[in-house]
Design a protein around this motif. Structure first.
Motif, mmCIF file in Angstrom:
data_model
loop_
_atom_site.group_PDB
_atom_site.id
_atom_site.type_symbol
_atom_site.label_atom_id
_atom_site.label_comp_id
_atom_site.label_asym_id
_atom_site.label_seq_id
_atom_site.Cartn_x
_atom_site.Cartn_y
_atom_site.Cartn_z
ATOM 1 N N ARG A 130 -1.039 5.537 -1.694
ATOM 2 C CA ARG A 130 -1.282 6.582 -0.998
ATOM 3 C C ARG A 130 -2.450 7.114 -1.051
ATOM 4 N N GLN A 131 -2.310 7.948 -1.905
ATOM 5 C CA GLN A 131 -3.533 9.181 -2.898
ATOM 6 C C GLN A 131 -5.046 8.627 -3.141
ATOM 7 N N ASP A 132 -5.758 9.160 -2.427
ATOM 8 C CA ASP A 132 -7.062 9.077 -1.980
ATOM 9 C C ASP A 132 -7.769 9.252 -3.406
ATOM 10 N N TYR A 133 -7.047 10.056 -4.135
ATOM 11 C CA TYR A 133 -8.127 9.355 -5.212
ATOM 12 C C TYR A 133 -7.833 9.221 -6.580
ATOM 13 N N ASP A 180 0.694 -1.302 -0.195
ATOM 14 C CA ASP A 180 0.027 -0.186 -0.391
ATOM 15 C C ASP A 180 1.081 1.719 0.129
ATOM 16 N N PRO A 209 -10.294 -1.285 -7.175
ATOM 17 C CA PRO A 209 -11.592 -0.571 -6.968
ATOM 18 C C PRO A 209 -12.811 -0.527 -7.707
ATOM 19 N N VAL A 249 -6.040 5.982 -5.451
ATOM 20 C CA VAL A 249 -6.465 4.512 -4.612
ATOM 21 C C VAL A 249 -7.642 4.162 -5.132
ATOM 22 N N GLU A 250 -9.018 5.131 -5.271
ATOM 23 C CA GLU A 250 -10.133 5.126 -5.695
ATOM 24 C C GLU A 250 -10.771 4.747 -6.871
#
Length: 328
Positions: free
Chosen positions: A108-111, A19, A44, A113-114
Motif C-alpha cells: 500500500r505505501q507508495d515508498y 495490492d 517497480p 510499492v515504488e
C-alpha cells in the motif's frame, strides 16, 4: 463488442491483483488448492533500472497440514532504508498481526510499492505428498530448491535487474550455494542458515511467504466435506493440540482430505492405527488371471471405453474427488 471484452478482461486482471492484505485472501480462495500457484507483484521501474538484491525464504516446511510457501522479495541496492522503515525481521519472531501489517504496508505505501517487489509459490500438500511418495522420489529439499530457482527465474523474466541473491538454506549451505552459483553465475550469491534474521531482504521474502500460508489455511476450501463455519484444524504443526484432534478424525476408507501431507509420518501413523488396510492384487497374480481360460464369457466383453471425452462423471465420484487410475 471488442471494447466490452477488453473492459471485462481489465476487470478480471484487477480482481487477480494483490495490492493489500485485504485482497490476498480472496485471491488465494480463487486458486485450486490441489495444485501449486505462483503470484508475482508488479515490478517497480527502479527494480528494472538499478542493480537489485533478492531474498529467498519459505514458510510451512514442517507442518503436516497445508501448503509450503516459497517467497522472494527484491529491491534496489540503493533502497536498503526502505527495508528498515518497513520493519522487516524474521517472520517467525513477529506476531501474526505484525506480519499482516508489514505485508499490507509492502503493498500500500507508495515508498514501498515504488521500490520493493515480491513473489510467492504455494506448493500444495497434495503435490508435496505425490513427489515424496512416487516411485522416483523427489525429496522435500529438492521440491524446495526447485521452487526457489523457479521464482528467481520468474523475477529475471519479469525484468528485475538482479545483482545479489540471499537465500535461507535448505540442507548444507555450501552445497546449495554452489548449485545456485552454477545456475546463476552472474549473481553474487549468499546461502546461509537463519538468513531471515540476518538479511532484511530475506526477512521481506519470509513475511510474504508466511502471510500467504497463514491466509491459505484460513481460507482453505475442502472438497471432501462441508466448508461451513471456521476451519478447525489448528496451525498444522504436529504438536498443536487442535491439529492432533483433527488428525484423529480419519475416514476409515479414504483417510484424510487433501489438506494433509500423506507423506508425513504423523499422518501415515494415524492411518495405520485407524484406517482399513487396503490389499492390492499382485502383478504376478494379475498376469496369471489373464492367462487363465474359462468356459464362460469375460465380463469385460460388455464394457467399452467411451469415446466422448466430455462426458460428465457421476456426482458420487466428483464429490469425493475420485479419479480414474486405470481405464477398463
Amino acid at each position: 463488442m471488442d471494447i466490452e471484452i477488453k473492459q471485462e478482461n481489465n476487470i478480471d486482471e484487477k480482481k487477480r491483483k494483490i495490492d493489500s492484505l485485504e485482497s490476498l485472501g480472496p485471491y488465494i480462495v480463487e486458486q485450486d488448492n490441489a495444485k501449486n500457484f505462483v503470484y508475482i507483484s508488479d515490478i517497480p521501474q527502479l527494480c528494472k533500472d538499478e542493480p537489485c538484491m533478492l531474498g529467498v525464504d519459505e514458510a510451512g516446511r514442517g507442518p503436516v497440514l497445508g501448503p509450503m510457501v516459497y517467497g522472494i522479495a527484491f529491491c534496489p541496492l540503493s533502497k536498503k532504508k526502505v527495508l528498515k522503515t518497513l520493519g522487516f525481521a524474521d517472520s517467525k519472531q513477529l506476531t501474526e498481526g505484525k506480519r499482516d501489517a508489514i505485508f499490507d504496508d509492502m503493498n500500500r505505501q507508495d515508498y514501498a510499492v515504488e521500490s520493493l517487489g515480491w513473489a510467492v509459490e504455494a506448493i500444495s500438500p497434495n503435490v508435496i505428498s505425490m513427489n515424496m511418495l512416487k516411485r522416483s522420489k523427489h525429496s522435500l529439499n529438492e521440491v524446495s530448491m526447485d521452487s526457489a530457482i523457479g521464482l528467481i527465474n520468474r523475477a529475471i523474466e519479469a525484468g528485475v535487474n538482479i545483482a545479489e541473491v540471499y537465500v535461507d538454506t535448505v540442507g548444507p549451505p555450501e552445497k546449495y550455494q554452489a548449485k545456485l552459483k552454477t545456475i546463476f553465475p552472474k549473481f553474487k550469491i549468499t546461502v546461509a542458515k537463519k538468513a531471515d534474521s540476518t538479511y532484511p531482504i530475506v526477512s521481506a521474502a519470509s513475511i510474504a511467504a508466511k502471510v500467504t500460508r497463514d491466509h491459505a489455511l484460513k481460507g482453505w476450501k475442502f472438497r471432501e466435506r462441508s466448508n461451513e463455519g471456521e476451519n478447525d484444524f489448528g496451525s498444522g504443526y504436529p504438536g498443536d493440540p487442535t491439529t492432533k484432534d483433527f488428525l484423529g478424525e480419519v475416514d476409515l476408507v479414504f483417510g484424510f482430505p487433501r489438506l494433509v501431507r500423506f507423506s508425513w509420518s504423523t499422518a501415515s501413523n494415524a492411518l495405520e492405527k485407524k484406517a482399513y488396510d487396503m490389499q492390492f492384487e499382485d502383478e504376478s497374480d494379475a498376469q496369471a488371471a489373464q492367462k487363465a481360460t474359462y468356459g464362460s464369457e469375460k465380463l469385460s466383453k460388455y464394457f467399452s471405453a467411451s469415446k466422448n471425452e466430455n462426458r460428465k462423471r457421476n456426482e458420487y465420484f466428483r464429490d469425493r474427488c475420485l479419479e480414474h487410475v486405470v481405464d477398463l
